[in-house]
Motif scaffolding. Sequence first.
Motif, PDB file in Angstrom:
ATOM      1  N   ASP A   1      50.734  28.148  37.459  1.00  0.00           N
ATOM      2  CA  ASP A   1      49.953  29.353  37.630  1.00  0.00           C
ATOM      3  C   ASP A   1      50.559  30.625  36.987  1.00  0.00           C
ATOM      4  O   ASP A   1      49.957  31.254  36.121  1.00  0.00           O
ATOM      5  N   ARG A   2      51.784  30.978  37.356  1.00  0.00           N
ATOM      6  CA  ARG A   2      52.418  32.197  36.839  1.00  0.00           C
ATOM      7  C   ARG A   2      52.860  32.026  35.377  1.00  0.00           C
ATOM      8  O   ARG A   2      52.712  32.933  34.566  1.00  0.00           O
TER       9      ARG A   2
ATOM     10  N   GLU B   1      51.516  30.233  33.156  1.00  0.00           N
ATOM     11  CA  GLU B   1      50.306  30.271  32.331  1.00  0.00           C
ATOM     12  C   GLU B   1      49.953  31.734  32.017  1.00  0.00           C
ATOM     13  O   GLU B   1      49.581  32.066  30.887  1.00  0.00           O
ATOM     14  N   PHE B   2      50.111  32.618  33.011  1.00  0.00           N
ATOM     15  CA  PHE B   2      49.815  34.047  32.819  1.00  0.00           C
ATOM     16  C   PHE B   2      50.691  34.638  31.718  1.00  0.00           C
ATOM     17  O   PHE B   2      50.202  35.250  30.778  1.00  0.00           O
TER      18      PHE B   2
ATOM     19  N   GLY C   1      50.853  35.565  42.248  1.00  0.00           N
ATOM     20  CA  GLY C   1      50.295  34.499  41.415  1.00  0.00           C
ATOM     21  C   GLY C   1      49.397  35.073  40.334  1.00  0.00           C
ATOM     22  O   GLY C   1      49.117  36.278  40.317  1.00  0.00           O
ATOM     23  N   GLU C   2      48.929  34.199  39.461  1.00  0.00           N
ATOM     24  CA  GLU C   2      48.070  34.616  38.350  1.00  0.00           C
ATOM     25  C   GLU C   2      46.807  35.296  38.860  1.00  0.00           C
ATOM     26  O   GLU C   2      46.312  36.241  38.247  1.00  0.00           O
ATOM     27  N   ASP C   3      46.289  34.839  40.003  1.00  0.00           N
ATOM     28  CA  ASP C   3      45.040  35.389  40.544  1.00  0.00           C
ATOM     29  C   ASP C   3      45.181  36.864  40.946  1.00  0.00           C
ATOM     30  O   ASP C   3      44.185  37.589  41.005  1.00  0.00           O
TER      31      ASP C   3
ATOM     32  N   LEU D   1      47.937  38.828  39.504  1.00  0.00           N
ATOM     33  CA  LEU D   1      48.490  39.521  38.335  1.00  0.00           C
ATOM     34  C   LEU D   1      47.381  39.930  37.358  1.00  0.00           C
ATOM     35  O   LEU D   1      47.437  41.018  36.776  1.00  0.00           O
ATOM     36  N   THR D   2      46.390  39.056  37.181  1.00  0.00           N
ATOM     37  CA  THR D   2      45.338  39.347  36.195  1.00  0.00           C
ATOM     38  C   THR D   2      44.542  40.613  36.545  1.00  0.00           C
ATOM     39  O   THR D   2      44.410  41.502  35.689  1.00  0.00           O
TER      40      THR D   2
ATOM     41  N   ARG E   1      46.799  43.686  36.050  1.00  0.00           N
ATOM     42  CA  ARG E   1      46.934  44.081  34.642  1.00  0.00           C
ATOM     43  C   ARG E   1      45.653  44.748  34.145  1.00  0.00           C
ATOM     44  O   ARG E   1      45.704  45.774  33.474  1.00  0.00           O
TER      45      ARG E   1
END
Lengths: 290, 290
Positions: free
Chosen positions: A85-86, A88-89, B111-113, B115-116, B119
């Motif tokens: 997950d991270r 990939e970001f 997590g990416e969820d 962070l996105t 940003r």
Amino acid sequence: MNTNEDFDENLHELNLSGPDGPNASLVAKKKKRKKKKKCSTSTSTSIDPLPFEGVETILGYEFSDPRLLEEALTHPSSNQCVNYDRLEFIGDAVINWLMSKKLFLDYPELGEDRLTPLRSANVSNEKFARISVEHELYPYLRFSNESFKEQIKVFKEEIYSYPLHCNSLIKTPKFLADIFESLIGAVFMDSKHNLDTVFMRLLEPLISPEELQIHPKTELQVFCQKKGLPFNFNEDYWEQHHIINVIVDSCVVGTGYGSNKEIAQNQAAKAALDNITLIYLNPVTEATAN
Amino acid sequence: MNTNEDFDENLHELNLSGPDGPNASLVAKKKKRKKKKKCSTSTSTSIDPLPFEGVETILGYEFSDPRLLEEALTHPSSNQCVNYDRLEFIGDAVINWLMSKKLFLDYPELGEDRLTPLRSANVSNEKFARISVEHELYPYLRFSNESFKEQIKVFKEEIYSYPLHCNSLIKTPKFLADIFESLIGAVFMDSKHNLDTVFMRLLEPLISPEELQIHPKTELQVFCQKKGLPFNFNEDYWEQHHIINVIVDSCVVGTGYGSNKEIAQNQAAKAALDNITLIYLNPVTEATAN
């Protein structure tokens, strides 16, 4: 054409690369590596993945911290302590940045209006998923989703028809793109944020401005505007599939199907363009027929 | 509140900073600079812009090649040989990269969820346009579009109501965001691709995970799903404005207006949330009323 059998064969072949194979030093190294404690004790439903170290050969990069490699190759469905997950970001951000800089410097004559779609084509999920398939990164993924195997099979068959880029005509399994992004993220972190070590060769061949095609939907719109033809998309939905008809001048001139609306529209637009080009660009043929 | 008068006053004030002012060395340097030949000989309709050098003080960076500064501050409408088009592309990529890296390293627990969207809020057009207004970069822009002055006035008034972030409730003039991006692109190119020289302080204060709000439209969707309430948006269009009503349980519970559909929907969702929260979260008040 690649099939499910190929996929299993790849797994088998690569698993056989023992201590005398090209990965001998990596296999020996593996034994010394301390495995991380797993969060989940449930039985994984995924197919048996290949050992991580084969990926180092494909990437041409040896990890100082193998836990990053493990993290990069663990899908969230595996229900482990960590997943990709991270990584990939940050991997996506690394590739976006390197590609933006490369295209900006390589094409000083292109304006923003051409650089943006060029970058989009070169950092798309489809492009990354192709890399995961063509460089055989996907057999290393840990996952627990039975549908992935079928998705890989379908994607491999579909890209066979479009060797460079499908132009939004096929569906890309996101997890295939994620693998490449998370691996680039892992290399970036392992190399202490060194952008030079990120190997761009895997992205070759890049799509050039000459090879960049506009989406069929946009092309149809431009064509109809030029010819003064009224057109619209007529939509239907059947058994989880979108069915789209393109109506030009009150006639159905193209039909498209897809699990995704955009793909169905592009399929329909492509069929419509093939048909109306014959009708409107070949008046001689039309006159002869009359 | 900032008004049109303030804008003109700023222009006037900054033009007066003569050879004894803080920019004295830059003013002297300016005289030595050879001006580029212009493509256009037409009379510009833009307001009289400030001399380029004031921007170097704001950025805290002195350009080796002043043509890059001129390019970064020339809007395509000016019809000159060069405009900020390409620099905006690379500047946007620089900021996206630096922000991705910073947030990834600063928030190892996200997590990416999360962070996105974090940003997205910190590299949004709205954020960049605010920088152009708050650091007074916009009076240096060369442009030939009469509507820009009015757009700046409206934006300045609207951000006054939302000190940190508007959460997609107001319209951002894109050219205001472009100025900041193109200037960062110019610094990047002038410094021979050195990312360290790009001054991130202008982006402060960053929006933190705690300050990040979800869009009213998403919040309404989540609320209605939780409560099992059917809802939909009813749309109308009048005098170039979208008028959106939110219908919950067959009743209009909120209305929004905007030149942009997304903004109108968010305005409507915000009004709806304010109203239905009163009804559904205060059953005591409701019972008392009955």
